[in-house]
Design an enzyme around this catalytic site. Structure first.
Site, short mmCIF file in Angstrom:
data_model
loop_
_atom_site.label_atom_id
_atom_site.label_comp_id
_atom_site.label_asym_id
_atom_site.label_seq_id
_atom_site.Cartn_x
_atom_site.Cartn_y
_atom_site.Cartn_z
N LYS A 4 0.83 -1.20 0.00
CA LYS A 4 0.00 0.00 0.00
C LYS A 4 0.87 1.26 0.00
CE LYS A 4 -3.63 -2.23 -0.19
NZ LYS A 4 -4.23 -2.23 -1.53
N LYS A 54 15.04 -6.75 4.57
CA LYS A 54 15.50 -5.70 5.49
C LYS A 54 16.89 -5.98 6.07
CE LYS A 54 10.82 -4.45 6.96
NZ LYS A 54 9.93 -4.14 8.09
N GLY A 118 12.34 -10.09 13.97
CA GLY A 118 12.77 -8.80 13.44
C GLY A 118 11.82 -7.66 13.84
N ALA A 143 14.99 -18.53 24.29
CA ALA A 143 16.37 -18.04 24.16
C ALA A 143 16.42 -16.75 23.36
CB ALA A 143 17.24 -19.11 23.50
P1 ATR Z 1 9.27 -10.84 11.94
O1 ATR Z 1 10.41 -10.27 11.19
O2 ATR Z 1 7.92 -10.51 11.38
O3 ATR Z 1 9.35 -10.57 13.41
P2 ATR Z 1 10.32 -13.46 12.37
O4 ATR Z 1 11.67 -12.87 12.59
O5 ATR Z 1 10.18 -14.70 11.54
O6 ATR Z 1 9.35 -12.42 11.70
O7 ATR Z 1 9.67 -13.70 13.82
C1 ATR Z 1 8.41 -14.23 13.97
C2 ATR Z 1 8.06 -14.22 15.45
O8 ATR Z 1 6.76 -14.75 15.63
C3 ATR Z 1 8.98 -15.07 16.31
O9 ATR Z 1 9.12 -14.47 17.57
C4 ATR Z 1 8.21 -16.38 16.40
O10 ATR Z 1 8.51 -17.17 17.52
P3 ATR Z 1 9.80 -18.16 17.50
O11 ATR Z 1 10.99 -17.29 17.69
O12 ATR Z 1 9.56 -19.08 18.61
O13 ATR Z 1 9.78 -18.82 16.15
C5 ATR Z 1 6.81 -15.85 16.51
N1 ATR Z 1 5.81 -16.85 16.10
C6 ATR Z 1 5.55 -17.29 14.85
N2 ATR Z 1 4.54 -18.18 14.85
C7 ATR Z 1 4.14 -18.28 16.15
C8 ATR Z 1 3.13 -19.05 16.81
N3 ATR Z 1 2.31 -19.88 16.12
N4 ATR Z 1 2.99 -18.91 18.15
C9 ATR Z 1 3.81 -18.09 18.85
N5 ATR Z 1 4.77 -17.34 18.27
C10 ATR Z 1 4.95 -17.45 16.95
#
Ligand code: ATR
Length: 262
Positions: A4, A54, A118, A143
């Site tokens: 957008k 990014k 991120g 962690a």
């Molecule tokens: P972004 O850049 O959008 O933050 P990312 O770096 O892939 O994307 O991070 C996704 C976040 O969503 C992570 O904190 C992930 O948890 P994990 O570090 O344990 O993977 C979290 N996340 C994704 N799916 C999830 C789910 N079903 N329940 C809880 N947390 C989730």
């Protein structure tokens, strides 16, 4: 493809009477550097960078703003007059600006940030700069939350907890997880939701996000989605490029109308 940003920046340019053309490009993951060089070689003055580029952008620019350095990611690049590619990150500032636009008070509040990817990393420095009494970060993979808490310790009161450890009264919960992309919810106890809590989901959609719908079911009355953050981070980027800050209220309204939300 679904961006957008051309719509938003075209409205900003009209409002501030700036001559601006904002286009879209979707390079293959291994062709990002080439595409970025070509854009500036062909006369581009500045650009935004979105997922999944990014972190690559962070390594490719000549210079980083302090907030991009902290975020570990770049979403805004500006070609300066002396030919330097300056990498910035406006996501966290956009989140805080949108929270304030909704009247949320951040100073002395107890904030819960869900997720440690991120999007969470980009939000931490601007949130801590507002002086919350405590910022608790919870993540499925504990962690990663601990790593972020350690990294941002110098900026304020930040602690990592598991979802099971969370307790007490939070004023604001921010969902930065990508759980809803899989139609999933972060494993948060409904006991943490109360009538005065503010809920923010960085995701957005025509209907309530799964997290917002869940929070409402458990008694949350103030809920906000990430559409305002999208407009605010764009306004911040526009300001970086043009030195003029556009108004966001009307643009957000027009964006909602465009998306069929109003
Ligand atoms: P972004 O850049 O959008 O933050 P990312 O770096 O892939 O994307 O991070 C996704 C976040 O969503 C992570 O904190 C992930 O948890 P994990 O570090 O344990 O993977 C979290 N996340 C994704 N799916 C999830 C789910 N079903 N329940 C809880 N947390 C989730």
């Amino acid at each position: 493809r679904h961006s957008k940003s051309p719509f938003i920046h075209t409205l900003f340019a009209r409002q501030t009477q700036q001559a601006l053309e904002y286009g879209l490009a979707e390079p293959a993951v291994d062709e990002f550097a080439t595409a970025l060089c070509a854009f500036f070689a062909e006369g581009g003055k500045g650009c935004n960078v979105t997922v999944p580029f990014k972190e690559q952008a962070f390594t490719l620019v000549d210079r980083l703003s302090p907030r991009a350095k902290r975020a570990g990611a770049v979403n805004t690049i500006k070609l300066t007059d002396d030919g330097v590619l300056l990498g910035d990150n406006t996501d966290g500032a956009g989140l805080v600006a949108d929270l304030k636009a909704h009247g949320a008070s951040l100073a002395d509040s107890r904030i819960l940030l869900l997720g440690a990817g991120g999007a969470a990393r980009g939000a931490l420095a601007p949130l801590l700069a507002e002086g919350p009494s405590e910022l608790v970060i919870a993540n499925r993979t504990q962690a990663k939350a601990e790593q972020l808490a350690a990294e941002f310790q110098d900026l304020g009161a930040i602690v990592a907890q598991t979802y099971e450890q969370l307790s007490g009264r939070f004023d604001l919960v921010i969902n930065s997880t990508s759980a809803s992309l899989q139609g999933d919810l972060p494993p948060l106890s409904p006991a943490l939701i109360h009538g005065e809590i503010a809920i923010y989901d960085m995701m957005y959609g025509a209907a309530d996000t799964p997290f917002i719908a869940w929070a409402k079911r458990h008694g949350a009355r103030q809920t906000m989605d990430g559409l305002g953050m999208l407009v605010e981070q764009a306004a911040e980027a526009f300001t970086v490029w043009r030195g003029i800050r556009p108004g966001t209220k009307q643009v957000l309204r027009e964006l909602k109308r465009n998306l069929g939300i109003l």
